[in-house]
Design a protein around this motif. Structure first.
Motif, mmCIF file in Angstrom:
data_model
loop_
_atom_site.group_PDB
_atom_site.id
_atom_site.type_symbol
_atom_site.label_atom_id
_atom_site.label_comp_id
_atom_site.label_asym_id
_atom_site.label_seq_id
_atom_site.Cartn_x
_atom_site.Cartn_y
_atom_site.Cartn_z
ATOM 1 N N PRO A 63 112.688 77.902 48.049
ATOM 2 C CA PRO A 63 114.006 78.286 47.544
ATOM 3 C C PRO A 63 113.948 79.078 46.240
ATOM 4 O O PRO A 63 114.764 79.961 46.054
ATOM 5 C CB PRO A 63 114.723 76.954 47.356
ATOM 6 C CG PRO A 63 113.665 75.920 47.367
ATOM 7 C CD PRO A 63 112.525 76.456 48.126
ATOM 8 N N THR A 64 113.006 78.798 45.353
ATOM 9 C CA THR A 64 112.995 79.530 44.085
ATOM 10 C C THR A 64 111.837 80.515 44.040
ATOM 11 O O THR A 64 110.911 80.458 44.837
ATOM 12 C CB THR A 64 112.845 78.571 42.891
ATOM 13 O OG1 THR A 64 111.554 77.986 42.960
ATOM 14 C CG2 THR A 64 113.893 77.497 42.910
ATOM 15 N N VAL A 65 111.949 81.432 43.065
ATOM 16 C CA VAL A 65 110.892 82.415 42.834
ATOM 17 C C VAL A 65 109.560 81.724 42.582
ATOM 18 O O VAL A 65 108.508 82.142 43.063
ATOM 19 C CB VAL A 65 111.272 83.268 41.610
ATOM 20 C CG1 VAL A 65 110.125 84.155 41.220
ATOM 21 C CG2 VAL A 65 112.502 84.068 41.890
ATOM 22 N N PHE A 66 109.622 80.608 41.835
ATOM 23 C CA PHE A 66 108.380 79.976 41.391
ATOM 24 C C PHE A 66 107.635 79.328 42.549
ATOM 25 O O PHE A 66 106.415 79.292 42.562
ATOM 26 C CB PHE A 66 108.693 78.975 40.285
ATOM 27 C CG PHE A 66 109.327 79.635 39.115
ATOM 28 C CD1 PHE A 66 108.573 80.404 38.258
ATOM 29 C CD2 PHE A 66 110.686 79.551 38.909
ATOM 30 C CE1 PHE A 66 109.149 81.055 37.205
ATOM 31 C CE2 PHE A 66 111.274 80.198 37.848
ATOM 32 C CZ PHE A 66 110.504 80.956 36.995
ATOM 33 N N ASP A 67 108.393 78.824 43.536
ATOM 34 C CA ASP A 67 107.732 78.301 44.727
ATOM 35 C C ASP A 67 106.904 79.383 45.385
ATOM 36 O O ASP A 67 105.790 79.144 45.840
ATOM 37 C CB ASP A 67 108.772 77.802 45.724
ATOM 38 C CG ASP A 67 109.375 76.504 45.278
ATOM 39 O OD1 ASP A 67 108.630 75.535 45.159
ATOM 40 O OD2 ASP A 67 110.596 76.480 45.035
ATOM 41 N N LEU A 94 118.040 81.353 41.849
ATOM 42 C CA LEU A 94 117.744 80.137 41.114
ATOM 43 C C LEU A 94 118.548 78.963 41.655
ATOM 44 O O LEU A 94 118.301 77.824 41.295
ATOM 45 C CB LEU A 94 118.030 80.344 39.638
ATOM 46 C CG LEU A 94 117.274 79.377 38.743
ATOM 47 C CD1 LEU A 94 115.806 79.591 38.930
ATOM 48 C CD2 LEU A 94 117.668 79.571 37.318
#
Lengths: 106, 90, 193, 159
Positions: free
Chosen positions: B24-28, B88
């Motif tokens: 779901p997030t950029v960091f994943d 986000l």
């Protein structure tokens, strides 16, 4: 002696593969970003470490083993640095970690 | 046993790929990219032994360094390049 | 066994390509392109082409990702829905793909020693790059055959290529840096939070 | 000077191990490039205790690494077991840990060790307070007990 080394290296490879897959499962299954990092940690330490150690047994005393050792060192020093940078920028970006209770310690 | 290792690495790669697609997030996604890079390093190392010519380990080391530098560069970028990020939402 | 690995890696490549196409978020697409490059590089290595693999990894996973990210910072991170219908482009892509597949039918089998490429100049290069029993001294004096071909036989060619790539890189960097200077701060001073 | 020597020796050793070609010309090339790197880093003034931590000596490898490897293996088994269970018994917790090391390099070793142990990731660092995200309560309690901190601090102080 030959078969002994083969068995040890095979064990290392198989167990390392097992941990790599478990880490991958963790990256997939765990509920939020910060917990997924722990799954990635498993693949980076135990998975990569054991697989490389298994290969080192196959390499014997040669330059190949030295190179594998260096790859292991590089992986073990860079992966926590990258993880920390990733987590820190996620935190500063405003991504709140899900916790069971706020501020357990301090 | 090399075959087991290669199979496990490819399975882990697919799991990371799935996370990069879902994440779901950029960091994943960056995390998945990092895991993927590490797996590529391992794949190269094991493939060298499987084909009986472990000469390409230099490349594996270079990939490890490249992976690290790539992640750091992407992060620097996500810090300073100001984008209003729609992703986000958790 | 190697063939099974080939097929698995190619299947993963296909999966990645499909998810890159289906992604609406461009950020995610860039990350997946990085993964695609890593996979592609791994596969090149399986096919015994370490030099191509290395280029793919450094250019594809390294520079291209950064360039695309910096482009994203200047534009939007969300893909617009295409206005036209996708049928006609699909047709073109399908026909091109079929033509390429048809073309591979005429190609020699992978690694075939009788194929023209192994009969024509390759023996000559090999003779100059690999020391044999009869010929200890090398003609070119470089131990690596790829380096021999790139830096000696095709030296001017390689120099030209490098210049072109360098110029292109400079141009892209200049283009990308333009608007950010106008914004005032380029973020270099905000090192410590 | 001490740092230059340490960096140069390390670089050249690594070069020798990786190149695999041992003709005078190539060894000379390697020597020259190593010297160039050392000179450049002297000119950039980045050559200090951070880039060449000679003051730590071999102590990290002898006293610290075996213990860390043991901890990593134990933590790995624990986390892997938790991931494999269908219900995943995890309690994500955030704790703040004080790093009592004097130098920067000691703190880096400490924070990296925390991250390297699965189940705990250092997610922020301000001054000497490290914020740690732990997967389970036990992992958080282990970090709070400060054993790792004490062991890293011991590395810094020469006996």
């Amino acid at each position: 002696m030959e078969w002994f080394v083969n068995i040890v290296s095979g064990l290392c490879l198989v167990i390392g593969s097992l941990f790599a897959v478990i880490g991958g499962l963790g990256v997939l299954r765990l509920p939020d970003f910060y917990t997924r990092m722990h799954g990635a940690g498993i693949t980076d330490t135990m998975g990569a470490g054991l697989i490389l150690v298994g290969l080192m047994f196959q390499g014997g005393f040669s330059l190949v083993t030295v190179k594998l050792l260096m790859i292991l060192c590089v992986l073990l020093t860079t992966s926590p640095t990258a993880s920390h940078a990733l987590a820190k920028s996620a935190l500063h970006f405003g991504l709140e970690p899900r916790v069971v209770e706020k501020e357990a310690g301090s | 046993m090399f075959v087991t290792a290669v199979a496990a690495i490819i399975v882990t790669m697919s799991l990371a790929l799935l996370r990069a697609t879902l994440g779901p997030t950029v960091f994943d996604r960056i995390l998945a990219l990092n895991v993927f890079g590490t797996k590529t390093v391992l794949l190269i190392a094991v493939m060298g032994f499987l084909t009986g010519r472990p000469d390409f380990l230099d490349l594996a080391l270079l990939y490890a360094l490249l992976n690290f530098i790539g992640v750091i560069a992407v992060l620097r970028f996500s810090k300073y390049g100001h984008f209003a990020d729609p992703e986000l939402g958790r | 066994m190697i063939q099974a690995i080939d097929i698995l890696v190619l299947a993963l490549l296909a999966c990645t390509a499909v998810s890159v196409v289906r992604m609406r978020s461009l950020w995610a697409a860039v990350m997946l392109t990085g993964i695609y490059s890593f996979l592609g590089a791994g596969w090149m290595l399986v096919l015994d082409a370490p030099d191509v693999a290395f280029t793919e990894a450094s250019v594809g996973a390294g520079i291209a990702t950064i360039l695309m990210l910096s482009t994203l910072a200047l534009t939007s991170t969300e893909m617009k829905r295409p206005a036209a219908s996708p049928v006609f482009p699909l047709l073109i892509v399908g026909v091109t793909g079929a033509a390429l597949c048809y073309g591979t039918l005429d190609m020699p089998h992978f690694g075939d020693p009788n194929s023209p490429i192994h009969q024509h100049v390759a023996p000559e290069y090999l003779k100059d790059a690999v020391p044999t029993v009869h010929q200890k001294e090398l003609k070119v004096g470089i131990g690596n055959i790829v380096t021999t071909v790139l830096a000696s036989y095709r030296g001017y060619d390689t120099l030209g290529e490098t210049v072109v790539i360098f110029t292109a890189g400079l141009g892209v960097l200049l283009l990308l840096q333009g608007p950010r200077k106008a914004g005032g701060s380029d973020g270099r001073e905000e090192g410590a939070p | 000077m001490k740092h230059s020597l340490a960096l140069g020796t390390t670089l050249f050793g690594v070069w020798l191990l990786w190149s695999g070609h041992y003709t005078p010309l190539l060894i000379g090339c390697g020597l020259v490039s190593c010297l160039l790197v050392v000179l450049l880093s002297r000119r950039m003034e980045i050559l200090d205790e951070e880039t060449a931590p000679v003051h730590l000596g071999l102590r990290p490898f002898i006293y610290y690494a075996p213990w860390l490897v043991k901890e990593i293996v134990l933590a790995n088994i624990d986390v892997a077991w938790r991931i494999l269970q269908p219900r995943m018994p995890i309690q994500p917790t955030i704790v703040r840990v004080k790093a009592s090391q004097q130098g920067e390099i000691g703190r880096v070793i400490f924070a990296n060790s925390i991250t390297l142990t699965p189940g705990t990731v250092s997610i922020d660092m301000e001054g000497d307070i490290i914020t740690v995200h732990a997967l389970t309560r036990e992992a958080a309690e282990f970090e709070e007990s400060g054993e790792m901190d004490r062991r890293v601090t011991k590395l810094e102080v020469p006996d």
